[in-house]
Design a protein around this motif. Sequence first.
Motif, mmCIF file in Angstrom:
data_model
loop_
_atom_site.group_PDB
_atom_site.id
_atom_site.type_symbol
_atom_site.label_atom_id
_atom_site.label_comp_id
_atom_site.label_asym_id
_atom_site.label_seq_id
_atom_site.Cartn_x
_atom_site.Cartn_y
_atom_site.Cartn_z
ATOM 1 N N UNK A 1 8.383 3.927 4.382
ATOM 2 C CA UNK A 1 9.735 3.413 4.175
ATOM 3 C C UNK A 1 10.186 2.596 5.388
ATOM 4 N N UNK A 2 9.897 3.091 6.582
ATOM 5 C CA UNK A 2 10.277 2.356 7.792
ATOM 6 C C UNK A 2 9.555 1.029 7.870
ATOM 7 N N UNK A 3 8.280 1.009 7.509
ATOM 8 C CA UNK A 3 7.534 -0.249 7.480
ATOM 9 C C UNK A 3 8.138 -1.211 6.470
ATOM 10 N N UNK B 1 0.785 -1.227 0.000
ATOM 11 C CA UNK B 1 0.000 0.000 0.000
ATOM 12 C C UNK B 1 0.817 1.278 0.000
ATOM 13 N N UNK B 2 2.126 1.166 0.091
ATOM 14 C CA UNK B 2 2.949 2.369 0.132
ATOM 15 C C UNK B 2 3.777 2.574 -1.119
ATOM 16 N N UNK B 3 3.421 1.869 -2.197
ATOM 17 C CA UNK B 3 4.234 1.922 -3.417
ATOM 18 C C UNK B 3 4.379 3.341 -3.950
ATOM 19 N N UNK B 4 3.284 4.090 -3.959
ATOM 20 C CA UNK B 4 3.329 5.432 -4.547
ATOM 21 C C UNK B 4 4.288 6.345 -3.776
ATOM 22 N N UNK B 5 4.226 6.288 -2.449
ATOM 23 C CA UNK B 5 5.132 7.121 -1.657
ATOM 24 C C UNK B 5 6.583 6.662 -1.833
ATOM 25 N N UNK C 1 5.416 12.663 6.031
ATOM 26 C CA UNK C 1 5.169 11.742 7.139
ATOM 27 C C UNK C 1 4.800 10.360 6.619
ATOM 28 N N UNK C 2 3.943 10.319 5.599
ATOM 29 C CA UNK C 2 3.561 9.037 5.014
ATOM 30 C C UNK C 2 4.757 8.338 4.384
ATOM 31 N N UNK C 3 5.601 9.115 3.717
ATOM 32 C CA UNK C 3 6.777 8.541 3.079
ATOM 33 C C UNK C 3 7.711 7.937 4.128
ATOM 34 N N UNK C 4 7.974 8.682 5.194
ATOM 35 C CA UNK C 4 8.871 8.191 6.239
ATOM 36 C C UNK C 4 8.330 6.924 6.887
ATOM 37 N N UNK C 5 7.034 6.919 7.195
ATOM 38 C CA UNK C 5 6.436 5.750 7.832
ATOM 39 C C UNK C 5 6.423 4.551 6.901
ATOM 40 N N UNK D 1 11.444 7.576 -3.425
ATOM 41 C CA UNK D 1 12.787 7.121 -3.095
ATOM 42 C C UNK D 1 13.343 6.223 -4.186
ATOM 43 N N UNK D 2 12.472 5.394 -4.753
ATOM 44 C CA UNK D 2 12.883 4.404 -5.742
ATOM 45 C C UNK D 2 11.988 4.543 -6.970
ATOM 46 N N UNK D 3 12.340 5.391 -7.921
ATOM 47 C CA UNK D 3 11.486 5.643 -9.083
ATOM 48 C C UNK D 3 11.092 4.383 -9.836
ATOM 49 N N UNK D 4 11.889 3.322 -9.731
ATOM 50 C CA UNK D 4 11.570 2.087 -10.445
ATOM 51 C C UNK D 4 10.294 1.432 -9.930
ATOM 52 N N UNK D 5 9.818 1.850 -8.764
ATOM 53 C CA UNK D 5 8.627 1.235 -8.183
ATOM 54 C C UNK D 5 7.329 1.735 -8.790
ATOM 55 N N UNK D 6 7.327 2.894 -9.411
ATOM 56 C CA UNK D 6 6.070 3.427 -9.923
ATOM 57 C C UNK D 6 6.288 4.483 -10.974
#
Length: 228
Positions: free
Chosen positions: A124-126, A86-90, A118-122, A94-99
């Motif tokens: 990525x940590x997850x 569920x966090x692919x877009x965020x 905040x969503x990006x940081x969370x 960091x990793x343009x290859x993901x989306x």
Amino acid sequence: MRTIVALVRDARKGSGKTLIVSGEGGVGKTRILTEAAAQARDDGWNVVTGRAYSVETGIPYALFSDALLPLIRSLEPGALAVLTRGGTAELAYLFPALGSSGDKERAAAGMDASDFKARLLWNFTQFLTRLSARQPLCLVLENLQWADASSLELLHFVARQISSHPVAILASYNEAERDANAVLKSTELSLLKLGAASQMRVGPLSHADVAAVVEKMFALDSSAIPQF
């Protein structure tokens, strides 16, 4: 090496650790971390290495992208979908290859910059903690003195969140250049104050240490070492 091995051993038990190694240029920081990474890999850790570069200081999150992009590219699509969950877009920031660019635009739609960060940081940590649940994860991050501000902010956030996960972060910087990067200085001081990281300074060998190395490497008699 004893300090690093003990830290990694504790992290494997589910008590994530961060170590910041400092020292002057050429003193052996990279050599020590390379050896530590090799030992961790032999012990079954998933080891990734990222480096900051002096000419790439303006690229957001470059340090973590450099470390993890090869690993992400090696994952099967199904495994990657589970890890990103569920966090692919965020994470595509960091990793343009993901989306695609459209994925990133949809992720940011309707959110202000702070909410999106905040969503990006969370997310990525997850992603990191899910990855470490599959196999203990060791992140080696070198040349923090050249790291961009967003990478250092992410390092600070992740280091505070891994205390209950098998993640070890081994980072290094050239102490002669630390003060030129104000974000690095504040990041290190904050992590040490919070107890979210420990610090180790690598100094040059003493004359006695050098003599011991020379005696062993060249099989010299100890009386010949001073002249040598």
